[in-house]
Design a protein around this motif. Structure first.
Motif, PDB file in Angstrom:
ATOM      1  N   UNK A 107       0.810  -1.217   0.000  1.00  0.00           N
ATOM      2  CA  UNK A 107       0.000   0.000   0.000  1.00  0.00           C
ATOM      3  C   UNK A 107       0.843   1.267   0.000  1.00  0.00           C
ATOM      4  N   UNK A 108       2.158   1.154  -0.041  1.00  0.00           N
ATOM      5  CA  UNK A 108       3.024   2.313   0.104  1.00  0.00           C
ATOM      6  C   UNK A 108       3.956   2.456  -1.093  1.00  0.00           C
ATOM      7  N   UNK A 109       4.236   3.696  -1.447  1.00  0.00           N
ATOM      8  CA  UNK A 109       5.227   4.035  -2.457  1.00  0.00           C
ATOM      9  C   UNK A 109       6.471   4.515  -1.727  1.00  0.00           C
ATOM     10  N   UNK A 110       7.644   4.121  -2.199  1.00  0.00           N
ATOM     11  CA  UNK A 110       8.904   4.442  -1.518  1.00  0.00           C
ATOM     12  C   UNK A 110       9.804   5.271  -2.415  1.00  0.00           C
ATOM     13  N   UNK A 111      10.336   6.361  -1.863  1.00  0.00           N
ATOM     14  CA  UNK A 111      11.352   7.125  -2.585  1.00  0.00           C
ATOM     15  C   UNK A 111      12.705   6.516  -2.264  1.00  0.00           C
ATOM     16  N   UNK A 112      13.584   6.496  -3.274  1.00  0.00           N
ATOM     17  CA  UNK A 112      14.902   5.874  -3.145  1.00  0.00           C
ATOM     18  C   UNK A 112      15.964   6.885  -3.559  1.00  0.00           C
ATOM     19  N   UNK A 113      16.985   7.011  -2.737  1.00  0.00           N
ATOM     20  CA  UNK A 113      18.084   7.903  -3.080  1.00  0.00           C
ATOM     21  C   UNK A 113      19.031   8.118  -1.916  1.00  0.00           C
ATOM     22  N   UNK A 114      19.966   9.002  -2.138  1.00  0.00           N
ATOM     23  CA  UNK A 114      20.980   9.324  -1.139  1.00  0.00           C
ATOM     24  C   UNK A 114      20.471  10.359  -0.132  1.00  0.00           C
ATOM     25  N   UNK A 115      19.429  11.085  -0.478  1.00  0.00           N
ATOM     26  CA  UNK A 115      18.912  12.171   0.352  1.00  0.00           C
ATOM     27  C   UNK A 115      18.313  11.711   1.664  1.00  0.00           C
ATOM     28  N   UNK A 116      18.418  12.580   2.659  1.00  0.00           N
ATOM     29  CA  UNK A 116      17.901  12.265   3.989  1.00  0.00           C
ATOM     30  C   UNK A 116      16.378  12.142   4.020  1.00  0.00           C
ATOM     31  N   UNK A 117      15.701  12.746   3.059  1.00  0.00           N
ATOM     32  CA  UNK A 117      14.238  12.691   3.028  1.00  0.00           C
ATOM     33  C   UNK A 117      13.702  11.477   2.267  1.00  0.00           C
ATOM     34  N   UNK A 118      14.568  10.614   1.756  1.00  0.00           N
ATOM     35  CA  UNK A 118      14.123   9.413   1.021  1.00  0.00           C
ATOM     36  C   UNK A 118      13.722   8.305   1.994  1.00  0.00           C
ATOM     37  N   UNK A 119      12.722   7.527   1.614  1.00  0.00           N
ATOM     38  CA  UNK A 119      12.289   6.385   2.432  1.00  0.00           C
ATOM     39  C   UNK A 119      13.386   5.333   2.523  1.00  0.00           C
ATOM     40  N   UNK A 120      14.070   5.089   1.411  1.00  0.00           N
ATOM     41  CA  UNK A 120      15.201   4.161   1.373  1.00  0.00           C
ATOM     42  C   UNK A 120      16.443   4.998   1.097  1.00  0.00           C
ATOM     43  N   UNK A 121      17.278   5.146   2.104  1.00  0.00           N
ATOM     44  CA  UNK A 121      18.494   5.941   1.958  1.00  0.00           C
ATOM     45  C   UNK A 121      19.644   5.028   1.541  1.00  0.00           C
ATOM     46  N   UNK A 122      20.252   5.381   0.418  1.00  0.00           N
ATOM     47  CA  UNK A 122      21.350   4.598  -0.138  1.00  0.00           C
ATOM     48  C   UNK A 122      22.632   5.424   0.014  1.00  0.00           C
ATOM     49  N   UNK A 123      23.519   5.036   0.927  1.00  0.00           N
ATOM     50  CA  UNK A 123      24.703   5.828   1.219  1.00  0.00           C
ATOM     51  C   UNK A 123      25.854   5.615   0.225  1.00  0.00           C
ATOM     52  N   UNK A 124      25.585   5.953  -1.033  1.00  0.00           N
ATOM     53  CA  UNK A 124      26.579   5.775  -2.096  1.00  0.00           C
ATOM     54  C   UNK A 124      26.661   7.097  -2.864  1.00  0.00           C
ATOM     55  N   UNK A 125      27.856   7.647  -2.993  1.00  0.00           N
ATOM     56  CA  UNK A 125      28.047   8.968  -3.596  1.00  0.00           C
ATOM     57  C   UNK A 125      27.550   9.058  -5.036  1.00  0.00           C
ATOM     58  N   UNK A 126      27.592   7.971  -5.793  1.00  0.00           N
ATOM     59  CA  UNK A 126      27.173   8.003  -7.196  1.00  0.00           C
ATOM     60  C   UNK A 126      25.663   7.915  -7.381  1.00  0.00           C
ATOM     61  N   UNK A 127      24.940   7.620  -6.311  1.00  0.00           N
ATOM     62  CA  UNK A 127      23.474   7.564  -6.354  1.00  0.00           C
ATOM     63  C   UNK A 127      22.942   8.981  -6.165  1.00  0.00           C
ATOM     64  N   UNK A 128      21.953   9.349  -6.951  1.00  0.00           N
ATOM     65  CA  UNK A 128      21.358  10.678  -6.873  1.00  0.00           C
ATOM     66  C   UNK A 128      20.649  10.877  -5.527  1.00  0.00           C
ATOM     67  N   UNK A 129      20.511  12.129  -5.107  1.00  0.00           N
ATOM     68  CA  UNK A 129      19.781  12.405  -3.859  1.00  0.00           C
ATOM     69  C   UNK A 129      18.356  11.872  -3.935  1.00  0.00           C
ATOM     70  N   UNK A 130      17.757  11.979  -5.115  1.00  0.00           N
ATOM     71  CA  UNK A 130      16.447  11.376  -5.365  1.00  0.00           C
ATOM     72  C   UNK A 130      16.582  10.567  -6.650  1.00  0.00           C
ATOM     73  N   UNK A 131      16.795   9.276  -6.505  1.00  0.00           N
ATOM     74  CA  UNK A 131      17.044   8.398  -7.654  1.00  0.00           C
ATOM     75  C   UNK A 131      15.758   7.983  -8.344  1.00  0.00           C
ATOM     76  N   UNK A 132      14.726   7.665  -7.542  1.00  0.00           N
ATOM     77  CA  UNK A 132      13.486   7.209  -8.151  1.00  0.00           C
ATOM     78  C   UNK A 132      12.472   6.751  -7.134  1.00  0.00           C
ATOM     79  N   UNK A 133      11.449   6.056  -7.641  1.00  0.00           N
ATOM     80  CA  UNK A 133      10.315   5.635  -6.823  1.00  0.00           C
ATOM     81  C   UNK A 133      10.075   4.141  -7.013  1.00  0.00           C
ATOM     82  N   UNK A 134       9.864   3.455  -5.907  1.00  0.00           N
ATOM     83  CA  UNK A 134       9.538   2.039  -5.895  1.00  0.00           C
ATOM     84  C   UNK A 134       8.066   1.926  -5.517  1.00  0.00           C
ATOM     85  N   UNK A 135       7.273   1.217  -6.339  1.00  0.00           N
ATOM     86  CA  UNK A 135       5.838   1.126  -6.077  1.00  0.00           C
ATOM     87  C   UNK A 135       5.286  -0.234  -6.516  1.00  0.00           C
ATOM     88  N   UNK A 136       4.132  -0.591  -5.945  1.00  0.00           N
ATOM     89  CA  UNK A 136       3.472  -1.865  -6.223  1.00  0.00           C
ATOM     90  C   UNK A 136       2.260  -1.600  -7.103  1.00  0.00           C
TER      91      UNK A 136
END
Length: 88
Positions: A20-49
């Motif tokens: 029931x939830x959509x997840x933001x993915x990226x390096x940014x602190x406001x993302x639901x899934x935070x990816x601590x990798x410098x080459x990943x954008x602050x807001x990379x994309x959206x994961x959804x069902x």
């Protein structure tokens, strides 16, 4: 079920998603899934069902591409990040 985020053969994040939830993915602190990798954008994309499957919409690589995650398909980004299901 889990979704894994891997960079250079190392898992850098995991997610136990709810359909029931959509997840933001990226390096940014406001993302639901935070990816601590410098080459990943602050807001990379959206994961959804949708329609019984998980999808990833890549919004950072100027293509706005959507990939459906399956047992045999993962998302491979230019940043070196791979997103895959635990059944992959």
């Amino acid at each position: 079920m889990k979704i894994y985020f891997r960079h250079k053969n190392q898992v850098v994040a995991t997610l136990e998603p709810h359909i029931n939830k959509t997840y933001t993915v990226g390096r940014g602190l406001n993302c639901d899934v935070q990816v601590p990798v410098a080459t990943v954008s602050r807001f990379q994309g959206v994961l959804y069902f949708e329609e019984g499957r998980w999808h990833f919409r890549n919004e950072a690589e100027n293509r706005n591409t959507v990939t459906t995650l399956t047992d045999s398909v993962s998302v491979d980004l230019k940043s070196g990040l791979t997103i895959f299901l635990d059944t992959f």
